[in-house]
Design an enzyme around this catalytic site. Sequence first.
Site, PDB file in Angstrom:
ATOM      1  N   HIS A 143     -75.328 -24.669 -28.817  1.00  0.00           N
ATOM      2  CA  HIS A 143     -75.253 -23.534 -29.742  1.00  0.00           C
ATOM      3  C   HIS A 143     -75.248 -22.232 -28.936  1.00  0.00           C
ATOM      4  O   HIS A 143     -75.917 -22.125 -27.906  1.00  0.00           O
ATOM      5  CB  HIS A 143     -76.448 -23.568 -30.706  1.00  0.00           C
ATOM      6  N   GLU A 156     -67.731 -22.259 -33.629  1.00  0.00           N
ATOM      7  CA  GLU A 156     -68.608 -21.172 -34.082  1.00  0.00           C
ATOM      8  C   GLU A 156     -68.315 -19.920 -33.262  1.00  0.00           C
ATOM      9  O   GLU A 156     -68.933 -19.715 -32.196  1.00  0.00           O
ATOM     10  CB  GLU A 156     -70.082 -21.548 -33.866  1.00  0.00           C
TER      11      GLU A 156
HETATM   12  P1  PGA Z   1     -75.014 -18.280 -39.757  1.00  0.00           P
HETATM   13  O1  PGA Z   1     -75.400 -19.206 -38.514  1.00  0.00           O
HETATM   14  O2  PGA Z   1     -74.510 -19.177 -40.836  1.00  0.00           O
HETATM   15  O3  PGA Z   1     -76.291 -17.571 -40.101  1.00  0.00           O
HETATM   16  O4  PGA Z   1     -73.953 -17.348 -39.266  1.00  0.00           O
HETATM   17  C1  PGA Z   1     -74.609 -20.290 -38.138  1.00  0.00           C
HETATM   18  C2  PGA Z   1     -75.140 -20.882 -36.866  1.00  0.00           C
HETATM   19  O5  PGA Z   1     -75.625 -20.119 -36.013  1.00  0.00           O
HETATM   20  O6  PGA Z   1     -75.104 -22.120 -36.679  1.00  0.00           O
END
Ligand code: PGA
Length: 254
Positions: free
Chosen positions: A95, A166
């Site tokens: 992440h 992401e």
């Molecule tokens: P968010 O986070 O939905 O608050 O943008 C997603 C993540 O960091 O996995």
Amino acid sequence: MPKPILVANWKNHPKSLDETRSLLRQLSRNSKFYKKLSFFIAPPYPYFESVAGRLGKFGHLAVQNISSLPPGTYTGQVTPDILKSFGVRLAIIGHSERRKFGETSEHVAKKVKAALHAGIIPLVCVGEVSRDQDGEHFEFLRDELKLSLTGLNRKNDISKLVVAYEPVWAIGKSARDAITAADLSQSVIFIRKVLTDMFGRKTAEHVPILYGGSVEPANAEALLSETGIRGFLVGHASLHAKSLGAIAQSLILK
Ligand code: PGA
């Protein structure tokens, strides 16, 4: 048809065990939706037992990180075998909030192998820090993906892999600031191409790609329309039962 995938990344929330229990009670009212999905919650470790107790009926336990170390004397590490014994099925790996503190793609690749070895699904996060007009972020994305998956070549391993796209710039904002469906579908095509170069078309086409970054009820439906994603990795909206329920419904209707 494989089920859509929904992963709730609770990060370091809720604030207390009481709040966690209350959120779980609220989530369980929508259990009929979650049962139609491959649904996972990744809570902070101390809430494991509470979450596992409730979730047994409609979802699975996940973790926000995994150690690449084998069982042994490693102070502060929680090794994959321990997680597995708690019923953990999926691990979020790489992440951006961990990469920011020094986790490299080389670490990620080791963790992916450790997860697979323990029988835990690795959910590998990749995403550019910023987007630029010339498309240089695609190069970043390619390098990050390739390095994070280094050493994976057994078809059997890749069949268990899940990738989460992401983009760092879209995390923790609101639906308004998230990626557009058009940009998302470009990135998904690109990721699929990199996977194809690495593992061959037949193997690569089965790897589920999720999207994460400010997914909310307001944009969930649009992000699912012909973008090629199989589901979502949801942060802040997963802490509100109503919002997560609405996102789950979008996935079911997809
Ligand atoms: P968010 O986070 O939905 O608050 O943008 C997603 C993540 O960091 O996995």
